[in-house]
Design a protein around this motif. Structure first.
Motif, PDB file in Angstrom:
ATOM      1  N   UNK A 106       0.871  -1.069   0.042  1.00 57.00           N
ATOM      2  CA  UNK A 106      -0.091   0.033  -0.160  1.00 57.00           C
ATOM      3  C   UNK A 106       0.881   1.238   0.031  1.00 57.00           C
ATOM      4  N   UNK A 107       0.383   2.266  -0.632  1.00 53.95           N
ATOM      5  CA  UNK A 107       1.077   3.485  -0.811  1.00 53.95           C
ATOM      6  C   UNK A 107       0.976   4.086   0.549  1.00 53.95           C
ATOM      7  N   UNK A 108       2.217   4.911   1.016  1.00 58.13           N
ATOM      8  CA  UNK A 108       2.348   5.486   1.953  1.00 58.13           C
ATOM      9  C   UNK A 108       1.525   6.844   2.184  1.00 58.13           C
ATOM     10  N   UNK A 109       1.137   7.107   3.325  1.00 55.80           N
ATOM     11  CA  UNK A 109       0.134   8.285   3.351  1.00 55.80           C
ATOM     12  C   UNK A 109       0.891   9.604   3.349  1.00 55.80           C
ATOM     13  N   UNK A 110       0.289  10.609   2.995  1.00 56.49           N
ATOM     14  CA  UNK A 110       1.101  11.701   2.731  1.00 56.49           C
ATOM     15  C   UNK A 110       0.862  12.620   3.916  1.00 56.49           C
TER      16      UNK A 110
END
Length: 113
Positions: A106-110
């Motif tokens: 999963x993409x890292x949260x900004x």
């Protein structure tokens, strides 16, 4: 009420209940049951209604007929296409199974600014 005299419009006649006498009941036929006669009468009445509708709206009847034919064609073709697709997707037992890629992380949260 209209002020046009009946003599000017002979096609505009008043229909009384006496003109439409109910049909006497048919004597029962030997070996035929009542529900068969009822179903036959209902089918005849439905056919007459459909015929009247087609005569009064021919373009609509053509469109409905085309839709029904397309539906029948789809109902016939769909199982054949599914069978064809499932035959193509079956793995060949002689070939090794292809390597499956690992699922993506999963993409890292900004961070908010």
């Amino acid at each position: 009420m209209s002020s046009i005299p009946n003599s000017a419009m002979p096609h505009a006649k008043v229909h009384h209940d006496d003109d439409h006498k109910p049909k006497p009941p048919k004597p029962p036929k030997a070996g035929a049951s009542d529900w068969v006669e009822d179903a036959t009468d209902a089918a005849k009445a439905g056919l007459a209604t459909a015929t009247d509708a087609v005569k009064s709206h021919p373009k609509t009847a053509i469109a409905v007929g085309a839709t029904v034919i397309a539906g029948i064609a789809a109902a016939i073709a769909a199982p054949a296409l599914r069978a064809k697709d499932s035959a193509e997707k079956k793995p060949d037992p002689k070939k090794p199974a292809p390597h499956k890629p690992e699922p993506k992380k999963p993409a890292k949260a900004k961070k908010p600014h």
